[in-house]
Design a protein around this motif. Structure first.
Motif, PDB file in Angstrom:
ATOM      1  N   HIS A   9       8.176 -39.638  39.109  1.00 22.39           N
ATOM      2  CA  HIS A   9       7.525 -39.826  37.808  1.00 22.39           C
ATOM      3  C   HIS A   9       7.295 -41.317  37.564  1.00 22.39           C
ATOM      4  N   TYR A  10       6.053 -41.758  37.672  1.00 22.35           N
ATOM      5  CA  TYR A  10       5.696 -43.163  37.458  1.00 22.35           C
ATOM      6  C   TYR A  10       5.267 -43.379  36.007  1.00 22.35           C
ATOM      7  N   GLY A  11       6.263 -43.288  35.120  1.00 21.51           N
ATOM      8  CA  GLY A  11       6.010 -43.500  33.708  1.00 21.51           C
ATOM      9  C   GLY A  11       4.987 -42.518  33.166  1.00 21.51           C
ATOM     10  N   ASN A  12       4.189 -42.994  32.201  1.00 19.68           N
ATOM     11  CA  ASN A  12       3.181 -42.122  31.605  1.00 19.68           C
ATOM     12  C   ASN A  12       1.874 -42.118  32.383  1.00 19.68           C
ATOM     13  N   LEU A  13       1.799 -42.912  33.474  1.00 21.83           N
ATOM     14  CA  LEU A  13       0.533 -43.038  34.185  1.00 21.83           C
ATOM     15  C   LEU A  13       0.356 -41.990  35.276  1.00 21.83           C
ATOM     16  N   ALA A  14       1.405 -41.650  36.020  1.00 22.21           N
ATOM     17  CA  ALA A  14       1.210 -40.739  37.149  1.00 22.21           C
ATOM     18  C   ALA A  14       2.482 -39.986  37.492  1.00 22.21           C
ATOM     19  N   ASP A  15       2.311 -38.734  37.843  1.00 25.78           N
ATOM     20  CA  ASP A  15       3.334 -37.956  38.533  1.00 25.78           C
ATOM     21  C   ASP A  15       2.871 -37.781  39.970  1.00 25.78           C
ATOM     22  N   GLY A  41       4.952 -20.669  50.233  1.00 22.40           N
ATOM     23  CA  GLY A  41       6.126 -19.836  50.023  1.00 22.40           C
ATOM     24  C   GLY A  41       6.367 -19.655  48.533  1.00 22.40           C
ATOM     25  N   GLU A  42       6.990 -18.561  48.171  1.00 21.66           N
ATOM     26  CA  GLU A  42       7.142 -18.220  46.757  1.00 21.66           C
ATOM     27  C   GLU A  42       7.932 -19.272  45.985  1.00 21.66           C
ATOM     28  N   THR A  43       9.048 -19.733  46.549  1.00 25.36           N
ATOM     29  CA  THR A  43       9.900 -20.684  45.823  1.00 25.36           C
ATOM     30  C   THR A  43       9.164 -21.985  45.547  1.00 25.36           C
ATOM     31  N   GLN A  44       8.510 -22.532  46.569  1.00 26.98           N
ATOM     32  CA  GLN A  44       7.810 -23.796  46.377  1.00 26.98           C
ATOM     33  C   GLN A  44       6.577 -23.620  45.488  1.00 26.98           C
ATOM     34  N   TYR A  45       5.884 -22.497  45.629  1.00 26.77           N
ATOM     35  CA  TYR A  45       4.714 -22.254  44.778  1.00 26.77           C
ATOM     36  C   TYR A  45       5.120 -22.251  43.305  1.00 26.77           C
ATOM     37  N   ASN A  46       6.195 -21.544  42.979  1.00 25.28           N
ATOM     38  CA  ASN A  46       6.648 -21.504  41.582  1.00 25.28           C
ATOM     39  C   ASN A  46       7.055 -22.893  41.103  1.00 25.28           C
ATOM     40  N   TRP A  47       7.681 -23.657  41.995  1.00 24.48           N
ATOM     41  CA  TRP A  47       8.052 -25.035  41.643  1.00 24.48           C
ATOM     42  C   TRP A  47       6.805 -25.868  41.357  1.00 24.48           C
ATOM     43  N   LEU A  48       5.772 -25.760  42.203  1.00 25.03           N
ATOM     44  CA  LEU A  48       4.546 -26.532  42.005  1.00 25.03           C
ATOM     45  C   LEU A  48       3.861 -26.154  40.699  1.00 25.03           C
ATOM     46  N   ILE A  49       3.797 -24.869  40.406  1.00 22.80           N
ATOM     47  CA  ILE A  49       3.180 -24.434  39.152  1.00 22.80           C
ATOM     48  C   ILE A  49       3.920 -25.036  37.964  1.00 22.80           C
ATOM     49  N   ASP A  50       5.244 -25.083  38.056  1.00 20.27           N
ATOM     50  CA  ASP A  50       6.043 -25.680  36.981  1.00 20.27           C
ATOM     51  C   ASP A  50       5.753 -27.171  36.846  1.00 20.27           C
ATOM     52  N   GLN A  51       5.631 -27.872  37.980  1.00 21.80           N
ATOM     53  CA  GLN A  51       5.350 -29.311  37.935  1.00 21.80           C
ATOM     54  C   GLN A  51       3.991 -29.592  37.307  1.00 21.80           C
ATOM     55  N   LEU A  52       2.972 -28.838  37.690  1.00 19.88           N
ATOM     56  CA  LEU A  52       1.635 -29.051  37.136  1.00 19.88           C
ATOM     57  C   LEU A  52       1.576 -28.664  35.662  1.00 19.88           C
ATOM     58  N   SER A  53       2.223 -27.568  35.319  1.00 26.50           N
ATOM     59  CA  SER A  53       2.152 -27.067  33.941  1.00 26.50           C
ATOM     60  C   SER A  53       2.844 -27.994  32.960  1.00 26.50           C
ATOM     61  N   ASN A  54       3.911 -28.643  33.397  1.00 21.98           N
ATOM     62  CA  ASN A  54       4.737 -29.423  32.479  1.00 21.98           C
ATOM     63  C   ASN A  54       4.549 -30.928  32.599  1.00 21.98           C
ATOM     64  N   SER A  55       3.658 -31.360  33.480  1.00 18.87           N
ATOM     65  CA  SER A  55       3.438 -32.794  33.623  1.00 18.87           C
ATOM     66  C   SER A  55       2.744 -33.352  32.387  1.00 18.87           C
ATOM     67  N   THR A  56       3.282 -34.450  31.873  1.00 17.11           N
ATOM     68  CA  THR A  56       2.656 -35.144  30.742  1.00 17.11           C
ATOM     69  C   THR A  56       2.026 -36.465  31.178  1.00 17.11           C
ATOM     70  N   ALA A  57       2.076 -36.757  32.471  1.00 15.44           N
ATOM     71  CA  ALA A  57       1.488 -37.994  32.980  1.00 15.44           C
ATOM     72  C   ALA A  57      -0.032 -37.884  32.984  1.00 15.44           C
ATOM     73  N   GLN A  58      -0.696 -39.024  32.928  1.00 16.21           N
ATOM     74  CA  GLN A  58      -2.157 -39.011  32.890  1.00 16.21           C
ATOM     75  C   GLN A  58      -2.747 -38.483  34.193  1.00 16.21           C
ATOM     76  N   LYS A 113      -6.269 -31.895  33.363  1.00 21.09           N
ATOM     77  CA  LYS A 113      -7.239 -32.911  33.770  1.00 21.09           C
ATOM     78  C   LYS A 113      -6.594 -33.897  34.747  1.00 21.09           C
ATOM     79  N   ASN A 114      -7.464 -34.656  35.399  1.00 19.88           N
ATOM     80  CA  ASN A 114      -7.021 -35.757  36.264  1.00 19.88           C
ATOM     81  C   ASN A 114      -6.129 -35.271  37.408  1.00 19.88           C
ATOM     82  N   PHE A 115      -6.588 -34.209  38.075  1.00 12.88           N
ATOM     83  CA  PHE A 115      -5.898 -33.655  39.240  1.00 12.88           C
ATOM     84  C   PHE A 115      -6.455 -34.345  40.485  1.00 12.88           C
TER      85      PHE A 115
END
Length: 670
Positions: A326-332, A364-381, A426-428
């Motif tokens: 997590h690079y502050g508010n600019l990037a995950d 794989g199911e475990t990593q896919y669910n983890w990735l969805i969580d990371q994208l869904s909850n990211s507040t970085a730009q 946005k900003n994917f």
């Protein structure tokens, strides 16, 4: 030799029976006669003085001295592989080195962390004891640090201080500017790592993102290999010792060593860290006769975590490489594993019914669910996905098989696209390696009819792909297809692609600000010999809240006030005679213990001279001459058969005319 080895095998098998007073009548007459006729191994050596002579392989270019790329420099002893850092967080960072002792005893290593390149303001120190169980590597997770801060570090062992490395922690809070070097695919045989040297020259990178194929598993003469440099070991790597030795060879490269010295690395593996076109339970390049794939994969993963500056898992947890910085508010920075965690086997072609399976997965199911969580909850730009294989759909004109890419796993990619659309993410930004080509593209699943090339409408992100450090690209094209023609064909066939380079080698710099994300591709002039020349090739950027790449002819501006680089290494408080300073060096011996088969001695010679290799028993008595010949500066493997030797401890000794010696204990244990 085969007869002697066979008789010795009989001796080993049946001597326990004699020791237990098994009646001779219980054994076949031919076995009894064979055992009676076995000669003592010392007598065999007297009658056949060449019986233990070994084969020598030179893994360095003959003119290495003239090119200034000597295999090792005694200046660095015993830290020949340099230093490295990685996996930075707000309050911690990994620091790494490898000690090369001249015996197998555990080595206590002191580490130091300072705020200045001269190492005068030391703020932390500690001790890490390493040994042969971890191949004498050292890895420390230094905690209690400040966010967004540059630190300098070094190590001390055996009375010697290592070179100083530079690293930095991840900034927190409001961040206005980030810059990353992005690299992948460094095939040792196919050229010199000049691109790593150019990354080392940069002073304003927050980190180097390495997207895999850091090493290659091949033996000689495969995968469009050239003989620019030779592998060590020479064979395709399968065992733990093989993978360790290949990692060792890579980190002796002066350009890669300097890149690690100057920048923290954030790494993921791709397929070649194990075997070509790997999936969770196998690989295209794992063949009959190469043993259990799961064992090979475990060997590769163990060596990777020993030799790379990546954070080890908590006790009891599996080794995995997917994680988020997590690079502050600019990037995950979201690093994923599209290879070894959960990928199903690649389809042969897109007519395979498995291709359309809605549950088909590359993560794989475990990593896919983890990735969805990371994208869904990211507040970085910016949501930056560190990814191995090309994500957007791509028309390769039949030149490359894209069933290995995300194109071979369309259902899972569609799910991610749907998530991004439904949550209005946005900003994917996807950064990618693997393919050996430089590519910039808007990410769309339907580039022909569902996408507007002029505006980017229909895209849901952008992808930047780095070309290779050295791995072949245009070399695979038929001579009848000129490079510029092929590139134009590829652009015309892919309207969402804004840049394609199929001919050069290098890296790109990812520059992030609140206004835009820009990739600048830099290419080297040659990989065929050492060179410090690079050129700016292209720049593409996307603006905040858009998914459309725009061309620029100017690279992004560097970060202001870049920290001082780590200093060029010179000896620091090195007591005379306190470390190995000779012209011959043992790096490793494997397998060790040996079970009576072939032993590989991995060593280096720093100048042209005659090198004598001898074998001694535990008392120091010389038993045999293994090799005695003139050798040029280089990295070598000396292979000899221990089949004639009974169980016990031996010393292999290297001696040079200038008085330099090096020894390594070899244990034969059946």
């Amino acid at each position: 030799m085969k007869n002697i080895a066979a008789l010795l095998c009989l001796q080993l098998c049946f001597l326990p029976a004699f020791a237990q007073n098994v009646p001779a009548a219980a054994l076949p007459p031919e076995v009894i006669n064979a055992v009676k006729n076995i000669k003592p191994w010392e007598q065999v050596l007297q009658q056949q003085p060449d019986a233990l002579h070994g084969n020598i392989i030179n893994h360095s270019r003959n003119n290495a001295a003239q090119l200034g790329v000597l295999p090792y420099d005694t200046l660095y002893a015993p830290f020949y592989h340099g230093v490295a850092s990685g996996d930075p967080m707000h309050d911690r960072v990994i620091i790494w080195t490898r000690v090369t002792p001249q015996d197998d005893n555990p080595v206590p290593v002191q580490w130091y962390l300072a705020t200045d390149p001269d190492m005068t303001n030391i703020i932390q120190t500690g001790t890490f004891t390493t040994d042969a169980d971890r191949d004498f590597t050292v890895k420390v997770d230094v905690t209690g640090l400040s966010p967004g801060t540059t630190y300098y570090y070094n190590f001390a062992a055996l009375g010697v201080t290592s070179m100083t490395g530079r690293t930095q922690t991840v900034p927190a809070g409001n961040v206005n500017h980030l810059r990353f070097g992005v690299a992948s695919c460094s095939h040792y045989q196919q050229g010199y790592f000049n691109a790593y040297g150019r990354l080392a020259d940069r002073t304003d990178l927050n980190a180097v993102i390495h997207l895999g194929d850091y090493i290659y598993e091949y033996g000689p003469g495969t995968d469009f290999s050239t003989d620019i440099r030779q592998y060590e070991p020479e064979n395709e790597i399968i065992t733990l010792e093989d993978y360790r030795t290949r990692h060792s060879l890579y980190k002796l490269d002066p350009d890669l060593r300097r890149a690690h010295q100057q920048h923290p690395f954030i790494t993921v593996w791709d397929d070649h860290e194990v075997a070509n076109d790997a999936w969770e339970h196998g690989a295209q390049n794992h063949n009959p006769g190469e043993g259990d794939y799961d064992v090979r994969k475990a060997n590769a993963i163990q060596a990777y975590f020993e030799w790379m500056p990546i954070r080890d898992p908590e006790p009891g947890q599996p080794r995995r490489v997917y994680r988020t910085m997590h690079y502050g508010n600019l990037a995950d920075l979201i690093m994923i594993d599209t290879r070894h965690q959960g990928r199903q086997e690649q389809v042969e072609d897109f007519t395979d019914p498995a291709y359309s399976d809605p549950n088909r997965t590359i993560l794989g199911e475990t990593q896919y669910n983890w990735l969805i969580d990371q994208l869904s909850n990211s507040t970085a730009q910016w949501k930056v996905l560190g990814n191995q294989v090309v994500f957007t759909t791509i028309n390769t004109l039949g030149l490359l098989d894209n069933a290995d890419m995300w194109d071979g796993y369309p259902a899972e990619r569609q799910k991610i696209a749907h998530l991004i659309d439904s949550l209005q993410i946005k900003n994917f930004v996807v950064v990618t390696g693997d393919i050996h080509l430089g590519i910039a593209a808007d990410i769309t699943l339907d580039p022909q009819t569902g996408y507007n090339p002029a505006t980017g409408e229909g895209a849901f992100g952008v992808e930047m792909v780095t070309t290779s450090i050295t791995s072949a690209n245009d070399e695979v094209l038929p001579d009848i297809i000129p490079v510029d023609v092929a590139q134009n064909l590829a652009l015309n066939a892919n309207p969402h692609a804004k840049y394609i380079n199929i001919a050069d080698h290098g890296y790109f710099v990812l520059d992030l600000t609140p206004q835009r994300a820009q990739a600048d591709w830099y290419v080297i002039d040659t990989k065929l010999q050492p060179s410090a020349v690079e050129n700016y090739d292209a720049g593409r950027y996307t603006l905040d809240q858009t998914s459309h790449l725009i061309t620029t002819t100017e690279p992004a501006l560097p970060i202001e006030g870049a920290p001082d680089p780590a200093p060029v290494f010179t000896t620091v408080n090195q007591p005379q005679g306190s470390h190995h300073s000779g012209s011959v060096l043992f790096i490793a011996a494997y397998p060790n213990p040996a079970s009576g088969g072939e032993v590989h001695l991995h060593y280096a010679v720093s100048k042209a001279q005659n090198v004598l290799a001898t074998l001694h028993d535990a008392t120091g008595k010389q038993l045999a001459v293994i090799s005695n010949q003139l050798q040029q500066p280089g990295i070598y493997t000396l292979k000899f058969d221990t089949g004639l030797l009974p169980n016990g401890t031996y010393i292999c000794r290297l001696t040079a005319p200038d008085g330099s010696t090096a020894g390594r204990k070899i244990v034969v244990q059946r």
